[in-house]
Every structure is written in structure tokens, then in C-alpha cells.
Design an enzyme around this catalytic site. Structure first.
Site, PDB file in Angstrom:
ATOM      1  N   ASN A 102      35.147  51.565  34.848  1.00  0.00           N
ATOM      2  CA  ASN A 102      35.665  50.331  34.257  1.00  0.00           C
ATOM      3  C   ASN A 102      34.986  49.110  34.874  1.00  0.00           C
ATOM      4  OD1 ASN A 102      37.273  51.292  36.524  1.00  0.00           O
ATOM      5  ND2 ASN A 102      38.737  49.635  36.133  1.00  0.00           N
ATOM      6  N   GLU A 104      35.548  45.134  34.968  1.00  0.00           N
ATOM      7  CA  GLU A 104      36.489  44.056  34.659  1.00  0.00           C
ATOM      8  C   GLU A 104      35.801  42.700  34.612  1.00  0.00           C
ATOM      9  OE1 GLU A 104      40.499  46.192  36.449  1.00  0.00           O
ATOM     10  OE2 GLU A 104      39.716  44.395  37.432  1.00  0.00           O
ATOM     11  N   CYS A 113      36.501  49.584  29.522  1.00  0.00           N
ATOM     12  CA  CYS A 113      37.024  50.784  30.165  1.00  0.00           C
ATOM     13  C   CYS A 113      35.908  51.761  30.513  1.00  0.00           C
ATOM     14  CB  CYS A 113      38.020  51.478  29.244  1.00  0.00           C
ATOM     15  SG  CYS A 113      39.479  50.496  28.833  1.00  0.00           S
ATOM     16  N   GLU A 115      35.721  54.965  29.853  1.00  0.00           N
ATOM     17  CA  GLU A 115      35.391  55.866  28.756  1.00  0.00           C
ATOM     18  C   GLU A 115      34.356  55.249  27.821  1.00  0.00           C
ATOM     19  OE1 GLU A 115      38.334  54.964  29.919  1.00  0.00           O
ATOM     20  OE2 GLU A 115      39.944  56.282  29.231  1.00  0.00           O
ATOM     21  N   CYS A 151      43.097  54.597  26.819  1.00  0.00           N
ATOM     22  CA  CYS A 151      43.844  53.576  26.083  1.00  0.00           C
ATOM     23  C   CYS A 151      43.575  53.740  24.580  1.00  0.00           C
ATOM     24  CB  CYS A 151      43.455  52.175  26.552  1.00  0.00           C
ATOM     25  SG  CYS A 151      41.809  51.640  25.998  1.00  0.00           S
ATOM     26  N   CYS A 154      39.913  53.083  23.484  1.00  0.00           N
ATOM     27  CA  CYS A 154      39.032  54.190  23.869  1.00  0.00           C
ATOM     28  C   CYS A 154      39.247  55.397  22.970  1.00  0.00           C
ATOM     29  CB  CYS A 154      39.257  54.563  25.331  1.00  0.00           C
ATOM     30  SG  CYS A 154      38.591  53.353  26.500  1.00  0.00           S
TER      31      CYS A 154
END
Length: 200
Positions: A102, A104, A113, A115, A151, A154
Site C-alpha cells: 500500500n 498512502e 492498496c 492488491e 477492499c 480491489c
């Protein structure tokens, strides 16, 4: 008022089994009053999402290799705001492992993210190679998270990836002592939106 055919109040019936998550069948009758009464019926159908749990002692060599790559990726995540670090490792059809973590951003929606970082990197570098396995791990501060799932955004990208290559893939979510395994990524997003919904 929601009631069953006998007129008894409807109770939500949600339960889980070791190998599936299900919603029970129900026949619902509803009365809506806006000066008039309207009657309609809704039939609820069962949704089953099969999965399995694997204990750490039963991890095979491929799972351990991907876990090691995902853990290293998680440790390199850029997560100064949440301090929640996620690592993803993809096994492609050519045997290559692609990792992501991830990333940010102070403007939160601009982050990405693990993924999607991994899937987009794989798509850019190996556009013709299908994903065979996606494995995830996560750390909160320094503690390993026992259960990590993708999430919603994703899950949509996972769906697009399997649609792109016309091949579903395995998703493995690894914690301290066990892994949760879905053999078909599409189980993470029932009733998904895909390219078939768009005009040609």
C-alpha cells in the site's frame, strides 16, 4: 411491516458454516400504506461462497514462498498515516512473482492498496500473463494481522483481471497461524459489474 407467509414478523436469518457463508431462503410479504395498500412478494435466494482454512503446518512450498515475498513487500509499504502495512504477492502463469504494497498519500484518495499496486504492475510488465494466485498479508503497527481481505475497489480490479485473461485465480489471505483460501476470486464480488454491462 415485513412478515412471512404465516403473518409472523420476519427475522433476519444469517449464519455461517466452516466452508461457506450463506443467506437463508425466505419468502417476504410487505404492506406499504400511502392512503392505499399495496401487496408484493420478494423471494430471497441462497448465496454460498466456498472457502477453506489451511493451518500453518500444512502450508506448501508455493504458499510459503509467496508469503515471504508479501511480508517483505508489507515491510516496505509507505503507510505513515494509517501505520497499517499490507503486502501482496502475485504468482503469474509464467512463474514470475510480482509484489505490491500500500502507498498512502496525505490526500487520502490518492493512495493505492497493495492488491492494486501489484495487479497494475503485473499488467504493465506482463500484460499477457494471467494471475494464478494472489496472496495477502498485513501488519498493524508491528503486529501481524490475523485476517486481511481486499477492499471493494480491489475486489473490482481482481474481477477485471480475471475477466481480462478469462481465467479466475486463487486468493489466499494469510494470518499468523492459518490462511483463508478462495479458489475463485470471483467469489469475493458476487453480482459484479464487468465489461458485459457496457455498450459495444
Amino acid at each position: 411491516m415485513l412478515s412471512d407467509r404465516s403473518g409472523a414478523p420476519l427475522k433476519k436469518d444469517v449464519f455461517s458454516t466452516p466452508n461457506a457463508i450463506k443467506l437463508s431462503n425466505s419468502n417476504i410479504r410487505a404492506t406499504i400504506t400511502f392512503g392505499y395498500k399495496f401487496w408484493f412478494s420478494i423471494t430471497m435466494h441462497t448465496l454460498s461462497i466456498p472457502y477453506e482454512r489451511i493451518q500453518r503446518k500444512d502450508f506448501d512450498a508455493t504458499l510459503l514462498r509467496l508469503e515471504e515475498a508479501a511480508v517483505e513487500a508489507a515491510r516496505n509499504a509507505y503507510a505513515p498515516y494509517s501505520r497499517f502495512r499490507v503486502g501482496a504477492a502475485l504468482l503469474l502463469s509464467n512463474g514470475v512473482v510480482v509484489v505490491g504494497s500500500n502507498q498512502e498519500n496525505a490526500a487520502y484518495p490518492s493512495g493505492l492498496c497493495a492488491e492494486r499496486t501489484a495487479l497494475f504492475a503485473a499488467g504493465a510488465q506482463y500484460p499477457n500473463e494471467a494471475v494464478e494466485i494472489l496472496l495477502l498479508v498485513a501488519f498493524s503497527e508491528e503486529d501481524r494481522v490475523e485476517s486481511i481481505t481486499p477492499c471493494g475497489a480491489c475486489r473490482q480490479v481482481l474481477m477485471e483481471t480475471s475477466s481480462r485473461h478469462q481465467k479466475p485465480f486463487k486468493v489466499i489471505m494469510v494470518g499468523k497461524e492459518q490462511a483463508l483460501v478462495l479458489h475463485d476470486n470471483r467469489g469475493l464480488l458476487p453480482f459484479a459489474f464487468d465489461g458485459s454491462d457496457l455498450p459495444e
